[in-house]
Design an enzyme around this catalytic site. Sequence first.
Site, PDB file in Angstrom:
ATOM      1  N   GLU A   8       0.830  -1.199   0.000  1.00 16.81           N
ATOM      2  CA  GLU A   8       0.000   0.000   0.000  1.00 16.81           C
ATOM      3  C   GLU A   8       0.870   1.257   0.000  1.00 16.81           C
ATOM      4  OE1 GLU A   8      -3.137   0.043  -0.397  1.00 16.81           O
ATOM      5  OE2 GLU A   8      -3.652  -2.070  -0.050  1.00 16.81           O
ATOM      6  N   ARG A  11     -17.823  -0.942   6.890  1.00 22.42           N
ATOM      7  CA  ARG A  11     -19.006  -1.536   6.264  1.00 22.42           C
ATOM      8  C   ARG A  11     -19.576  -2.667   7.102  1.00 22.42           C
ATOM      9  NH1 ARG A  11     -19.351  -5.854   3.008  1.00 22.42           N
ATOM     10  NH2 ARG A  11     -17.089  -5.912   2.724  1.00 22.42           N
ATOM     11  N   CYS A  47      -7.680  -2.667   8.413  1.00 24.67           N
ATOM     12  CA  CYS A  47      -6.373  -2.652   7.748  1.00 24.67           C
ATOM     13  C   CYS A  47      -5.839  -1.226   7.635  1.00 24.67           C
ATOM     14  CB  CYS A  47      -6.468  -3.288   6.360  1.00 24.67           C
ATOM     15  SG  CYS A  47      -6.648  -5.094   6.376  1.00 24.67           S
ATOM     16  N   HIS A  70      -1.223  -5.817   1.400  1.00 27.23           N
ATOM     17  CA  HIS A  70      -2.414  -6.646   1.280  1.00 27.23           C
ATOM     18  C   HIS A  70      -2.106  -7.877   0.432  1.00 27.23           C
ATOM     19  CE1 HIS A  70      -5.584  -3.588   2.612  1.00 27.23           C
ATOM     20  NE2 HIS A  70      -5.911  -4.720   3.213  1.00 27.23           N
TER      21      HIS A  70
END
Length: 214
Positions: A80, A90, A143, A167
């Site tokens: 990342e 979510r 994360c 990831h």
Amino acid sequence: MKKVLLTGFDPFGKETINPALEAVKQLDGLVVDDIELIALEVPTVFQKSIEVVQNGIEKHNPDVVICVGQAGGRTQITPERVAVNIDDARIPDNEGNQPIDEPIVEGGPAAYWTTLPIKKMIQEMRRAGVPAAVSNTAGTFVCNHLFYGVMHHLHEQAPHVRGGFIHIPFIPEQTLENGAASMSLDVIVKGLKGAAVIAVKVKDDIRDGGGTLH
């Protein structure tokens, strides 16, 4: 001897396994080119995950911290580029917390860049036959929360320590019912091991096109 602290989350949602944790456990205690790899299990829980890694940093005094997480649906290992200062969950975390549109650090910077040589790491993974690419979003779940929290801690308390987030895809046993993309655990472990070594050895990243059009 240099040290790399590799963190992996426990399973979350409806999953019974998290490839991030399984991969870093396989690397725990390994010494490569006089670099010791140390694994740390992290709860998939807002705030608590940051505290666990902060304690791990204080205990092990690593030169590099690489947090690893699952990104189901991705086809490559994806270091990342940036962590953003927002939680927007979510689904609930493993303790039922579900922050929405909340800052991770009140008054903190909007974002932190990784301090890992991500493009060199990707180059070396590809040379070893491991699919890899830059990611420009770590999401807004635990994360990204951990990524931002760790970078904030390093910025404030240990600026000499490099840090970032990677990831990884599902592993095959997670995709028997949904047909999603996956990568074997052996390939993931190979990629993370190479990335960890490069993170210690390479101080300045290479300039190489790794952006996206959308």
